[in-house]
Design a protein around this motif. Sequence first.
Motif, PDB file in Angstrom:
ATOM      1  N   GLY A 125      81.305 113.872 -66.185  1.00  0.00           N
ATOM      2  CA  GLY A 125      82.351 113.132 -65.482  1.00  0.00           C
ATOM      3  C   GLY A 125      82.702 113.761 -64.145  1.00  0.00           C
ATOM      4  O   GLY A 125      82.890 113.069 -63.146  1.00  0.00           O
ATOM      5  N   VAL A 126      82.782 115.079 -64.100  1.00  0.00           N
ATOM      6  CA  VAL A 126      83.106 115.771 -62.842  1.00  0.00           C
ATOM      7  C   VAL A 126      81.959 115.635 -61.849  1.00  0.00           C
ATOM      8  O   VAL A 126      82.180 115.395 -60.657  1.00  0.00           O
ATOM      9  CB  VAL A 126      83.438 117.262 -63.119  1.00  0.00           C
ATOM     10  CG1 VAL A 126      83.510 118.057 -61.831  1.00  0.00           C
ATOM     11  CG2 VAL A 126      84.738 117.373 -63.877  1.00  0.00           C
ATOM     12  N   GLY A 135      81.902 112.030 -60.615  1.00  0.00           N
ATOM     13  CA  GLY A 135      83.115 111.676 -59.875  1.00  0.00           C
ATOM     14  C   GLY A 135      83.240 112.386 -58.547  1.00  0.00           C
ATOM     15  O   GLY A 135      83.842 111.877 -57.609  1.00  0.00           O
ATOM     16  N   MET A 159      87.041 112.377 -55.982  1.00  0.00           N
ATOM     17  CA  MET A 159      86.985 111.112 -56.729  1.00  0.00           C
ATOM     18  C   MET A 159      87.076 109.875 -55.828  1.00  0.00           C
ATOM     19  O   MET A 159      87.751 108.919 -56.137  1.00  0.00           O
ATOM     20  CB  MET A 159      88.114 111.050 -57.763  1.00  0.00           C
ATOM     21  CG  MET A 159      88.084 112.137 -58.778  1.00  0.00           C
ATOM     22  SD  MET A 159      86.681 111.949 -59.850  1.00  0.00           S
ATOM     23  CE  MET A 159      87.023 113.227 -61.031  1.00  0.00           C
ATOM     24  N   GLY A 160      86.433 109.914 -54.700  1.00  0.00           N
ATOM     25  CA  GLY A 160      86.460 108.770 -53.797  1.00  0.00           C
ATOM     26  C   GLY A 160      85.733 109.090 -52.518  1.00  0.00           C
ATOM     27  O   GLY A 160      84.871 109.955 -52.448  1.00  0.00           O
TER      28      GLY A 160
END
Length: 78
Positions: A23-24, A27, A31-32
């Motif tokens: 996930g890290v 992401g 996170m964007g």
Amino acid sequence: MKTPSIAAGVRSALVAGLVTLVGVVLGGCNMGTPEETAQEVNRRHRHIIWNDTKQMQSDVDAIFMLDKPSKLSDRIVR
């Protein structure tokens, strides 16, 4: 009732850690999209260096008392 084994606990901890790691990685850090472009970062760094240089020059002028007009006469006295 069956007692949970240590291997099952370790296995579940590894799976949870792997899911978190994936996930890290997917992401990213923020996170964007990035907040600044490389050009904006370079401009900000140049401004910081320019500002710091001006502050150092102001400090040197204060040490050598060049920041105030001289109290000495501009005329030659004999």
